[in-house]
Write a protein that holds these residues in place. Sequence first.
Motif, PDB file in Angstrom:
ATOM      1  N   TYR A   1      -7.470   7.982  -1.611  1.00  0.00           N
ATOM      2  CA  TYR A   1      -7.340   6.574  -1.202  1.00  0.00           C
ATOM      3  C   TYR A   1      -6.020   6.280  -0.485  1.00  0.00           C
ATOM      4  O   TYR A   1      -5.485   5.183  -0.604  1.00  0.00           O
ATOM      5  CB  TYR A   1      -7.514   5.616  -2.394  1.00  0.00           C
ATOM      6  CG  TYR A   1      -8.381   6.173  -3.509  1.00  0.00           C
ATOM      7  CD1 TYR A   1      -9.709   6.518  -3.278  1.00  0.00           C
ATOM      8  CD2 TYR A   1      -7.858   6.376  -4.784  1.00  0.00           C
ATOM      9  CE1 TYR A   1     -10.498   7.054  -4.284  1.00  0.00           C
ATOM     10  CE2 TYR A   1      -8.640   6.902  -5.794  1.00  0.00           C
ATOM     11  CZ  TYR A   1      -9.962   7.252  -5.548  1.00  0.00           C
ATOM     12  OH  TYR A   1     -10.716   7.781  -6.551  1.00  0.00           O
TER      13      TYR A   1
ATOM     14  N   GLN B   1      -3.986   9.555 -16.053  1.00  0.00           N
ATOM     15  CA  GLN B   1      -3.458   9.211 -14.726  1.00  0.00           C
ATOM     16  C   GLN B   1      -1.954   9.454 -14.627  1.00  0.00           C
ATOM     17  O   GLN B   1      -1.417   9.621 -13.539  1.00  0.00           O
ATOM     18  CB  GLN B   1      -3.743   7.740 -14.396  1.00  0.00           C
ATOM     19  CG  GLN B   1      -5.115   7.481 -13.777  1.00  0.00           C
ATOM     20  CD  GLN B   1      -6.184   7.329 -14.822  1.00  0.00           C
ATOM     21  OE1 GLN B   1      -5.912   6.994 -15.968  1.00  0.00           O
ATOM     22  NE2 GLN B   1      -7.435   7.587 -14.428  1.00  0.00           N
TER      23      GLN B   1
ATOM     24  N   CYS C   1       0.864  -1.184   0.000  1.00  0.00           N
ATOM     25  CA  CYS C   1       0.000   0.000   0.000  1.00  0.00           C
ATOM     26  C   CYS C   1       0.900   1.233   0.000  1.00  0.00           C
ATOM     27  O   CYS C   1       2.120   1.123   0.057  1.00  0.00           O
ATOM     28  CB  CYS C   1      -0.963   0.025   1.188  1.00  0.00           C
ATOM     29  SG  CYS C   1      -0.249   0.647   2.719  1.00  0.00           S
TER      30      CYS C   1
ATOM     31  N   ASN D   1     -11.670  -3.371  -6.762  1.00  0.00           N
ATOM     32  CA  ASN D   1     -10.956  -2.155  -7.164  1.00  0.00           C
ATOM     33  C   ASN D   1      -9.527  -2.059  -6.657  1.00  0.00           C
ATOM     34  O   ASN D   1      -8.762  -1.227  -7.134  1.00  0.00           O
ATOM     35  CB  ASN D   1     -11.742  -0.924  -6.718  1.00  0.00           C
ATOM     36  CG  ASN D   1     -13.003  -0.745  -7.531  1.00  0.00           C
ATOM     37  OD1 ASN D   1     -12.942  -0.419  -8.711  1.00  0.00           O
ATOM     38  ND2 ASN D   1     -14.153  -1.016  -6.933  1.00  0.00           N
ATOM     39  N   ASP D   2      -9.152  -2.865  -5.664  1.00  0.00           N
ATOM     40  CA  ASP D   2      -7.755  -2.883  -5.232  1.00  0.00           C
ATOM     41  C   ASP D   2      -6.912  -3.567  -6.312  1.00  0.00           C
ATOM     42  O   ASP D   2      -7.405  -4.426  -7.044  1.00  0.00           O
ATOM     43  CB  ASP D   2      -7.591  -3.664  -3.922  1.00  0.00           C
ATOM     44  CG  ASP D   2      -8.192  -2.931  -2.734  1.00  0.00           C
ATOM     45  OD1 ASP D   2      -8.568  -1.755  -2.891  1.00  0.00           O
ATOM     46  OD2 ASP D   2      -8.292  -3.546  -1.652  1.00  0.00           O
TER      47      ASP D   2
ATOM     48  N   ILE E   1      -2.467  -0.520  -4.670  1.00  0.00           N
ATOM     49  CA  ILE E   1      -3.263   0.706  -4.524  1.00  0.00           C
ATOM     50  C   ILE E   1      -4.738   0.381  -4.314  1.00  0.00           C
ATOM     51  O   ILE E   1      -5.262  -0.602  -4.835  1.00  0.00           O
ATOM     52  CB  ILE E   1      -3.132   1.653  -5.750  1.00  0.00           C
ATOM     53  CG1 ILE E   1      -3.434   0.908  -7.063  1.00  0.00           C
ATOM     54  CG2 ILE E   1      -1.764   2.297  -5.788  1.00  0.00           C
ATOM     55  CD1 ILE E   1      -3.705   1.844  -8.222  1.00  0.00           C
ATOM     56  N   HIS E   2      -5.362   1.253  -3.527  1.00  0.00           N
ATOM     57  CA  HIS E   2      -6.819   1.254  -3.417  1.00  0.00           C
ATOM     58  C   HIS E   2      -7.346   2.268  -4.427  1.00  0.00           C
ATOM     59  O   HIS E   2      -6.663   3.224  -4.783  1.00  0.00           O
ATOM     60  CB  HIS E   2      -7.246   1.661  -2.007  1.00  0.00           C
ATOM     61  CG  HIS E   2      -6.684   0.790  -0.927  1.00  0.00           C
ATOM     62  ND1 HIS E   2      -7.104  -0.503  -0.726  1.00  0.00           N
ATOM     63  CD2 HIS E   2      -5.733   1.015   0.019  1.00  0.00           C
ATOM     64  CE1 HIS E   2      -6.447  -1.021   0.298  1.00  0.00           C
ATOM     65  NE2 HIS E   2      -5.595  -0.121   0.767  1.00  0.00           N
ATOM     66  N   ARG E   3      -8.587   2.070  -4.873  1.00  0.00           N
ATOM     67  CA  ARG E   3      -9.157   3.005  -5.852  1.00  0.00           C
ATOM     68  C   ARG E   3     -10.545   3.494  -5.482  1.00  0.00           C
ATOM     69  O   ARG E   3     -11.206   4.146  -6.284  1.00  0.00           O
ATOM     70  CB  ARG E   3      -9.196   2.346  -7.247  1.00  0.00           C
ATOM     71  CG  ARG E   3      -7.805   2.004  -7.791  1.00  0.00           C
ATOM     72  CD  ARG E   3      -7.865   1.677  -9.267  1.00  0.00           C
ATOM     73  NE  ARG E   3      -8.785   0.576  -9.497  1.00  0.00           N
ATOM     74  CZ  ARG E   3      -9.261   0.253 -10.703  1.00  0.00           C
ATOM     75  NH1 ARG E   3      -8.909   0.950 -11.759  1.00  0.00           N
ATOM     76  NH2 ARG E   3     -10.084  -0.765 -10.832  1.00  0.00           N
ATOM     77  N   ARG E   4     -11.000   3.163  -4.272  1.00  0.00           N
ATOM     78  CA  ARG E   4     -12.293   3.659  -3.820  1.00  0.00           C
ATOM     79  C   ARG E   4     -12.131   4.266  -2.426  1.00  0.00           C
ATOM     80  O   ARG E   4     -11.279   3.827  -1.649  1.00  0.00           O
ATOM     81  CB  ARG E   4     -13.327   2.524  -3.759  1.00  0.00           C
ATOM     82  CG  ARG E   4     -13.629   1.844  -5.105  1.00  0.00           C
ATOM     83  CD  ARG E   4     -14.081   2.818  -6.193  1.00  0.00           C
ATOM     84  NE  ARG E   4     -15.235   3.597  -5.787  1.00  0.00           N
ATOM     85  CZ  ARG E   4     -15.443   4.874  -6.169  1.00  0.00           C
ATOM     86  NH1 ARG E   4     -14.584   5.490  -6.944  1.00  0.00           N
ATOM     87  NH2 ARG E   4     -16.515   5.518  -5.759  1.00  0.00           N
TER      88      ARG E   4
ATOM     89  N   SER F   1      -0.032  -0.963  -9.093  1.00  0.00           N
ATOM     90  CA  SER F   1       0.494   0.008 -10.058  1.00  0.00           C
ATOM     91  C   SER F   1       1.998  -0.224 -10.210  1.00  0.00           C
ATOM     92  O   SER F   1       2.639  -0.758  -9.307  1.00  0.00           O
ATOM     93  CB  SER F   1       0.224   1.439  -9.588  1.00  0.00           C
ATOM     94  OG  SER F   1       0.755   1.640  -8.287  1.00  0.00           O
TER      95      SER F   1
ATOM     96  N   PRO G   1      -0.744   2.555 -14.465  1.00  0.00           N
ATOM     97  CA  PRO G   1      -1.576   2.992 -13.335  1.00  0.00           C
ATOM     98  C   PRO G   1      -2.252   1.852 -12.587  1.00  0.00           C
ATOM     99  O   PRO G   1      -2.422   1.924 -11.377  1.00  0.00           O
ATOM    100  CB  PRO G   1      -2.629   3.899 -13.983  1.00  0.00           C
ATOM    101  CG  PRO G   1      -2.071   4.269 -15.310  1.00  0.00           C
ATOM    102  CD  PRO G   1      -1.197   3.131 -15.743  1.00  0.00           C
ATOM    103  N   PHE G   2      -2.679   0.821 -13.290  1.00  0.00           N
ATOM    104  CA  PHE G   2      -3.456  -0.216 -12.598  1.00  0.00           C
ATOM    105  C   PHE G   2      -3.367  -1.559 -13.303  1.00  0.00           C
ATOM    106  O   PHE G   2      -3.527  -1.650 -14.518  1.00  0.00           O
ATOM    107  CB  PHE G   2      -4.929   0.193 -12.507  1.00  0.00           C
ATOM    108  CG  PHE G   2      -5.781  -0.809 -11.764  1.00  0.00           C
ATOM    109  CD1 PHE G   2      -5.778  -0.842 -10.373  1.00  0.00           C
ATOM    110  CD2 PHE G   2      -6.559  -1.743 -12.447  1.00  0.00           C
ATOM    111  CE1 PHE G   2      -6.536  -1.771  -9.676  1.00  0.00           C
ATOM    112  CE2 PHE G   2      -7.316  -2.684 -11.752  1.00  0.00           C
ATOM    113  CZ  PHE G   2      -7.309  -2.687 -10.371  1.00  0.00           C
TER     114      PHE G   2
END
Lengths: 359, 412
Positions: free
Chosen positions: A239, A339, A172, A257-258, A189-192, A261, A283-284
């Motif tokens: 986030y 992004q 994280c 959504n986790d 990464i978290h996205r929410r 990146s 990015p993801f």
Amino acid sequence: MAETAQRKTDIGPPHYGQFLPPVIKANYGTWKYHEIPRPGVLVHVGESGDRLYTVRAGSPRLLSVQTIREICDLADRYCGGYLRFTSRHNIEFLLTDPANIDPLIADLAAAGFPVGGIGNALSNIVHTQGWIHCHSAATDASGIVKALMDELIGHFTSTDLPGKLRIALACCVNMCGAVHCSDIAILGIHRRPPKVNHERLPKVCEVPTVIASCPTAAINPVRKDGKETVEVAEDLCMYCGNCYTVCPAMPLNDPLNDGVSIWVGGKVSNARTEPTFSKLAIPFLPNNPPRWPEVVEAVTKLVDVWAAHAKPYERMGEWIERIGWPRFFRLTGIPFTKQHIDDYRHAETTFRRSVHIKG
Amino acid sequence: MFEPGARLRGAGGSVMPDDTSPTPKLDELEKGPWPSFVKELKRAAGANAMAEQLLGVLELSYEDRVGHWKHGGVVGVRGYGAGVIGRYSDVPEQFPEVAQFHTMRVNHPAGWFYTTDALRTICDIWEKHGSGLTNLHGATGDIILLGTKTESLEPAFADLTANGFDLGGSGSVVRTPSCCVGPARCEWACFDTLAFTYDITQHFQDELHRPSLPYKFKIKASGCANDCVAAIPRADLSVIGTWRGPIGIDQAQVRAYAEGGMDVGADVCDRCPSTCMAWDGETLAIDNSTCAKCMHCINAMPKALRPGPERGACILIGGKAPIVSGAMLSSVLVPFMKFEPPFTELKDLIGRILEVWGDAGKNRERVGEFIQRVGLGNFLEAIGVEPLPEMVRHPRENPYVFYEEYFEEEPK
């Protein structure tokens, strides 16, 4: 009570002097030079003429006491009972008799430990706890590292790369370890935004502390069912999870959504260029256990493209600096998206403010 | 679904066949040439119920793609507020053995040197009191003893201290200092990183074990600018070995590198960030007055070049990872300090930093963020350090300059 009187505290760590092998004690501070006679092996030569051989073995970092004892058996057999570990989770066996190098490496191979990680090579991947032990992990750490090192092990056991390659993984944005200054950084990464548990929050969290924890001032006090709690302005949330660390009633783990990146071109060392942060490449990518094929493929591609194009000594970031970011994106085939453009503090300092644009 | 108590490995011949394995996803990570952490989990699981259920929790995470740990709770050993990371499962009914699964951070010996006797002692203690699983080592440098119950913390601590080991830092404390291998095995060490790390760790035992600061404060020491412990990116106080005076040159060895195939012009001189080197095929010339002491040429030719004669350290401040308001690299605080035991000058300086930041820092504000908020100039004034041009890339560009003092007309 006797128990209280005998209780020891604040003794600090044991003095390192008792753990240094005799050859190090004899040559402490008077080493003259070193060489890399073969991948994974160093020889240090003292002003005295003494020679110290180091054999570096990769480790999964997560070790059982049973395996540590086996490692100790090898150090007893070949190193007089002395060994050390590196800042990248490698095990180093310290030998004075070069005749012991081959048998040690053979025993390590039999026990499943590869030898390498020295010179123009990939060293072990520094990583964090992930789902094994962390509350805020957006991905697992050990699983991705294992899957990726299975793929890249050839760059650990040889010195076939243009320069050093340092990969790190943090599960994280707390980023235990120097993930943000790596040739390739893998970052969970978290996205929410966090989901506020209004039932629990008033019981376990201090509202002013939660509000103060937010770097973008996205958290505001609110009354629900007569109780003080908070709400999150979701369009301001980035986030980071800082609120969750101070308040367990604001979880933001999210299986859909986790993810992961990928960042490139950072470095720790001052050699040639200054220490540098890694920059966003991808990015993801989704969490796809147990072997995260999308992450393994993406990182392997980055290593391959860099290795094919970089000049001797050029780390990932130095290579990109020479060829320019537009060409980096073309060569790797990674799409450049919105992004990739910074929109946080000092974002304007990352915009191109000249017409110096490389081919 | 994982069944608590299922044998995953061990005596008795009851190893489950693959098609009924309780951990089919994790089993995939036993394959392949790199050492497998799953094999480590299973080895420990053969002898320990906590390790066995940790496998089950992790398999569950691999199924549903989220972690199953909750942080928090005040948990630790008597008289300390640091060194234990409290951890609880969010599925305790399913995995009661790891309902509590706390980590103990044990302060490692400087440079991560061990005798096998010492490591075996740690193993015995953790086999007796914990899961039998470890990290060698954690990101800050500590020996990580992974997973035990609250009731086992005090007995484990008693056994650790009886054998000469103590807990490291966690939370808002001076964290366990760490350092590179230094003069123990490196010809480039410009100061004794191990002596410094041991000394500073002992000096700050109280600040390391009892939280009294706004947030964490990390100290890391590297013997040269290669910075093998990543002090500049991640330590609040970074100590980097450097030198004054000319780089030592053995011209015969330079020629030997050239004869051995090294392109001294392209790979050494042209890569010098100060362009202060020249090679005519016979002699290597260095303009030491513009050398940035980056280490590249010395790295490339360790038998021919060595750091200059007057050695010491550069002290930098403020490095950190992103939380809370963005990542920072440490920046120069003292360009050059003679650096020998008992390191009094730096100990005093750190003491003043902890006092100023400890008083005025906000909760969870690292010292680097504090300096951003109050201004480096004001911070220097508060800790009694003179401003120097070495501290900045260049003087300020913006004209909004603050003044506390100004002129007034004398009354007539």
